[in-house]
Design an enzyme around this catalytic site. Sequence first.
Site, PDB file in Angstrom:
ATOM      1  N   LEU A 126      -7.467  -9.522 -12.674  1.00  0.00           N
ATOM      2  CA  LEU A 126      -7.685  -8.373 -13.571  1.00  0.00           C
ATOM      3  C   LEU A 126      -9.391  -7.946 -13.394  1.00  0.00           C
ATOM      4  O   LEU A 126     -10.180  -9.161 -12.760  1.00  0.00           O
ATOM      5  CB  LEU A 126      -8.317  -9.848 -14.717  1.00  0.00           C
ATOM      6  CG  LEU A 126      -8.028  -9.211 -16.071  1.00  0.00           C
ATOM      7  CD1 LEU A 126      -7.772  -8.526 -16.850  1.00  0.00           C
ATOM      8  CD2 LEU A 126      -8.923 -10.722 -17.061  1.00  0.00           C
ATOM      9  N   ASP A 181      -3.065  -4.906 -18.719  1.00  0.00           N
ATOM     10  CA  ASP A 181      -1.934  -4.009 -19.436  1.00  0.00           C
ATOM     11  C   ASP A 181      -1.901  -3.231 -20.624  1.00  0.00           C
ATOM     12  O   ASP A 181      -1.170  -2.575 -21.619  1.00  0.00           O
ATOM     13  CB  ASP A 181      -0.249  -4.290 -19.199  1.00  0.00           C
ATOM     14  CG  ASP A 181      -0.698  -4.778 -17.982  1.00  0.00           C
ATOM     15  OD1 ASP A 181      -0.748  -3.945 -16.701  1.00  0.00           O
ATOM     16  OD2 ASP A 181       0.285  -5.772 -17.319  1.00  0.00           O
ATOM     17  N   LEU A 240      -3.333  -6.794  -8.206  1.00  0.00           N
ATOM     18  CA  LEU A 240      -3.023  -7.733  -9.314  1.00  0.00           C
ATOM     19  C   LEU A 240      -4.204  -8.897  -9.807  1.00  0.00           C
ATOM     20  O   LEU A 240      -4.345  -9.666 -10.984  1.00  0.00           O
ATOM     21  CB  LEU A 240      -2.376  -8.969  -7.962  1.00  0.00           C
ATOM     22  CG  LEU A 240      -0.825  -8.229  -7.324  1.00  0.00           C
ATOM     23  CD1 LEU A 240      -0.320  -9.531  -7.295  1.00  0.00           C
ATOM     24  CD2 LEU A 240      -0.248  -7.044  -8.676  1.00  0.00           C
ATOM     25  N   HIS A 254       1.436   0.936 -14.390  1.00  0.00           N
ATOM     26  CA  HIS A 254       2.606  -0.546 -14.383  1.00  0.00           C
ATOM     27  C   HIS A 254       3.756  -0.372 -14.010  1.00  0.00           C
ATOM     28  O   HIS A 254       4.630   0.657 -15.379  1.00  0.00           O
ATOM     29  CB  HIS A 254       1.842  -1.031 -15.670  1.00  0.00           C
ATOM     30  CG  HIS A 254       2.881  -2.301 -16.149  1.00  0.00           C
ATOM     31  ND1 HIS A 254       2.394  -4.222 -15.475  1.00  0.00           N
ATOM     32  CD2 HIS A 254       3.827  -2.986 -16.787  1.00  0.00           C
ATOM     33  CE1 HIS A 254       3.003  -4.798 -16.009  1.00  0.00           C
ATOM     34  NE2 HIS A 254       3.901  -4.624 -16.090  1.00  0.00           N
ATOM     35  N   GLY A 271       0.696  -1.532  -0.163  1.00  0.00           N
ATOM     36  CA  GLY A 271      -0.144  -0.275   0.023  1.00  0.00           C
ATOM     37  C   GLY A 271       0.446   1.662  -0.310  1.00  0.00           C
ATOM     38  O   GLY A 271       0.272   2.098   0.736  1.00  0.00           O
ATOM     39  N   SER A 272       1.763   1.628  -0.510  1.00  0.00           N
ATOM     40  CA  SER A 272       2.678   2.212  -0.188  1.00  0.00           C
ATOM     41  C   SER A 272       2.279   2.988  -1.386  1.00  0.00           C
ATOM     42  O   SER A 272       2.492   4.143  -1.608  1.00  0.00           O
ATOM     43  CB  SER A 272       4.807   2.131  -0.581  1.00  0.00           C
ATOM     44  OG  SER A 272       4.029   1.318  -1.317  1.00  0.00           O
ATOM     45  N   ASN A 273       1.673   3.039  -2.573  1.00  0.00           N
ATOM     46  CA  ASN A 273       1.629   4.093  -3.117  1.00  0.00           C
ATOM     47  C   ASN A 273       0.327   4.365  -3.031  1.00  0.00           C
ATOM     48  O   ASN A 273      -0.083   5.681  -3.492  1.00  0.00           O
ATOM     49  CB  ASN A 273       0.807   3.216  -4.903  1.00  0.00           C
ATOM     50  CG  ASN A 273       2.697   2.926  -5.652  1.00  0.00           C
ATOM     51  OD1 ASN A 273       3.144   4.516  -5.529  1.00  0.00           O
ATOM     52  ND2 ASN A 273       3.207   2.425  -6.264  1.00  0.00           N
ATOM     53  N   ASN A 314      -4.188   2.483 -13.834  1.00  0.00           N
ATOM     54  CA  ASN A 314      -3.552   1.740 -13.424  1.00  0.00           C
ATOM     55  C   ASN A 314      -2.344   2.238 -13.197  1.00  0.00           C
ATOM     56  O   ASN A 314      -1.918   2.716 -14.432  1.00  0.00           O
ATOM     57  CB  ASN A 314      -3.508   0.527 -13.718  1.00  0.00           C
ATOM     58  CG  ASN A 314      -2.721  -0.763 -13.034  1.00  0.00           C
ATOM     59  OD1 ASN A 314      -2.691  -0.602 -12.134  1.00  0.00           O
ATOM     60  ND2 ASN A 314      -1.397  -1.330 -14.402  1.00  0.00           N
TER      61      ASN A 314
END
Length: 189
Positions: free
Chosen positions: A87, A145, A85, A104, A12-14, A102
């Site tokens: 879909l 992605d 992670l 990536h 959860g740092s982002n 998102n």
Amino acid sequence: MKRIAIFASGSGSNAENIINHFSDNEQVSVELILTNNPTAGVIERGNRLNVPTLIFNKKLFTKSDKIVELLKKQEIDWVILAGFLWLVPENLIQAFPNRIINVHPALLPKYGGKGMWGHHVHEAVVANKEKESGITIHYVNEKYDEGKVIFQAKCEISDIDSPENVASKIHDLEFLYFPKVIENEVLKS
């Protein structure tokens, strides 16, 4: 006020960086964290930052409309994937068209797709002796992605960089750019 929900599977740092970025913003707020991992560090971060957190399982996510219904009930405008992670199912994509973003940890289309996340990406970058890597911030569609690219930032990779060095460089780019790109996209809407 634009309301954001963050989906995360890991530390959860982002997510924390995004929450802090919007903490004093009068136009955008982070209202909810959702995770598929009952031991994820993002849960503790959410508690510490007073952002409600919901833990859900695969069946609830992929075989029902419960998550979409919850997001609608909470009047969520945007969904942000910050180290999530799984879909994203079609019902969620349809409920938030061009409003799921998102980040990536590579320069898509290189090193994208199922199984290409975190250290897997960085190990592949180093193994292939890439001279640069970076981040791609993109809209989410029904494939891993492959959504429309919003923004990319690059960093140089040297011959002596380890996957851990690459991870650190990528993390720095995510911290610097991801909240700003989210803010830009949300405020344009």
